[in-house]
Enzyme design. Structure first.
Site, PDB file in Angstrom:
ATOM      1  N   HIS A  98     -34.816  14.939  42.664  1.00 29.89           N
ATOM      2  CA  HIS A  98     -36.122  14.944  43.331  1.00 29.89           C
ATOM      3  C   HIS A  98     -36.545  13.514  43.692  1.00 29.89           C
ATOM      4  CE1 HIS A  98     -36.669  19.146  42.536  1.00 29.89           C
ATOM      5  NE2 HIS A  98     -36.846  19.022  41.229  1.00 29.89           N
ATOM      6  N   HIS A 111     -31.582  16.213  37.075  1.00 32.92           N
ATOM      7  CA  HIS A 111     -32.401  17.107  37.911  1.00 32.92           C
ATOM      8  C   HIS A 111     -33.574  16.351  38.535  1.00 32.92           C
ATOM      9  CE1 HIS A 111     -34.256  21.033  39.006  1.00 32.92           C
ATOM     10  NE2 HIS A 111     -35.378  20.358  38.833  1.00 32.92           N
ATOM     11  N   GLU A 112     -34.318  15.653  37.711  1.00 32.16           N
ATOM     12  CA  GLU A 112     -35.482  14.934  38.228  1.00 32.16           C
ATOM     13  C   GLU A 112     -35.077  13.758  39.110  1.00 32.16           C
ATOM     14  OE1 GLU A 112     -38.256  16.281  38.014  1.00 32.16           O
ATOM     15  OE2 GLU A 112     -37.732  17.764  36.481  1.00 32.16           O
TER      16      GLU A 112
END
Length: 384
Positions: free
Chosen positions: A36, A32-33
């Protein structure tokens, strides 16, 4: 001696749950990170930190661009801190932004065009969905999957299926006009349609007939808690009828997308029933419940089971982050939508209030889920 054995068993259960839980959660949070992070780098935004976990740093290092990669003491999430953010939740820091030089503003997250900011924020949940698709598809492509024909082997007396007219030997080919691939697909449809009338297309004696039936609602206790599911009262064929079906990469990807969509659709179905009062909130689970499930999956399902759990949790976290709640990714996207409509960002005060409300909602949800986990854990111990 019994006390020591009990303590030893409890400790073993604890570590047997915590280690798989940390593995599963770390993979999902990292992906997920990383979504980003990669899109932020691609957009030319400066990145101060990439953190797995919160709180005090356990260890870390700086890369050649000055980003601090670190592992922190509380392993329940993570964040990417961009240049210009006040914290890891990408809350803007107006005072810092006001003092920035033109060069710093060029790499600051809050000063980027709204299209870039939206892309960076959306990249996290999208990465979670892509991970789930890849894991589902990879498992199908590498190992194939066993499929049972949607054939009725027996009918429970006085069940919904018995009353509706199902008979042993019936082959279910479609439900509400949608083709049924195998028994598992039929089972999924039925369990998700408790109290809903379904039209079954059944092949019997070389002819097609239609049987209308409404699955009964039953409570099923799982490691995640109590779930209300639909039940007809028919049994699947013997395992000897199952056949291992192998799929090429294209079909595996298609099925991976289908599996991911199924999780999303089932989640929205539950939320819709929760809002209308047809479902109970006691099915919500938090870190304690996930840790317990991780331990059981690692014990009984091995690596393959953990891969499936990672895929399931990845979809759930990606979907949760898209909810329009300030502090979550969906909340940021909601603010950006207002910015596009208004032609300018929301006021600092409005954003601050929104983030505080979002924090309160997230904390309440976490506490409620933790309370459900404790109740489910107590019920489990009581039944053992």
């Amino acid at each position: 001696m019994d006390f020591l054995n009990a303590m030893g068993g409890t400790a073993g259960s604890f570590f047997g749950a915590v280690i798989p839980f940390l593995f599963v959660l770390t993979v999902v949070v990292f992906v997920h990170e990383m979504g980003h992070f990669l899109v932020g780098r691609w957009c030319g935004v400066g990145i101060h930190a990439f953190s797995l976990g919160f709180g005090p740093e356990l260890f870390g290092f700086n890369d050649r661009r000055g980003t601090r990669w670190k592992l922190c003491a509380i392993p329940l999430g993570g964040y990417v801190k961009f240049h210009g953010d006040a914290n890891g939740a990408s809350v803007p820091d107006p005072e810092t932004i006001a003092r920035m030089s033109p060069q710093e503003r060029a790499i600051s997250f809050p000063t980027q065009p709204v299209s870039k900011r939206a892309a960076i924020v959306a990249a996290g949940p999208i990465a979670n969905f892509l991970l789930a698709i890849a894991l589902f598809a990879g498992a199908i492509w590498l190992g194939g999957r066993y499929e049972l024909p949607a054939r009725v082997s027996s009918v429970e007396p006085n069940s919904v299926a018995d009353t509706a007219g199902f008979k042993p030997g019936d082959l279910i080919t479609a439900i509400d006009g949608q083709p049924v691939r195998d028994f598992n697909a039929m089972y999924r449809t039925v369990t998700g349609a408790a109290g809903t009338s379904l039209a079954f297309t059944v092949q019997r004696d070389d002819r097609d007939i239609t049987i209308n039936a409404t699955p009964a609602t039953i409570d099923e206790r799982t490691p995640f808690g109590r779930h209300r599911i639909g039940r007809l009262g028919i049994r699947s064929p013997a395992g000897s009828e199952a056949k291992l079906v192998h799929y090429d990469l294209g079909d595996s990807l298609r099925l991976g997308v289908h599996e991911t969509y199924f999780v999303v659709e089932r989640t929205f179905s539950y939320l819709g029933k929760l809002i209308t009062g047809r479902e109970s909130a006691d099915q919500l689970s938090g870190p304690i419940g996930i840790a317990r499930v991780s331990g059981e999956v690692a014990k009984n399902g091995g690596v393959g089971g953990l891969v499936g759990l990672i895929a399931l949790l990845s979809v759930s976290i990606g979907l949760l982050n898209l909810f329009p709640v300030p502090l979550l990714d969906g909340g940021h996207l909601l603010f950006y939508a207002f910015e596009v409509v208004r032609g300018r960002p929301l006021s600092e005060r409005a954003q601050e209030v929104g983030f505080r409300i979002g924090l309160a909602l997230v904390l309440m949800l976490m506490l409620f889920a933790a309370w459900n986990d404790i109740l489910n854990l107590g019920a489990s111990w009581k039944n053992t």
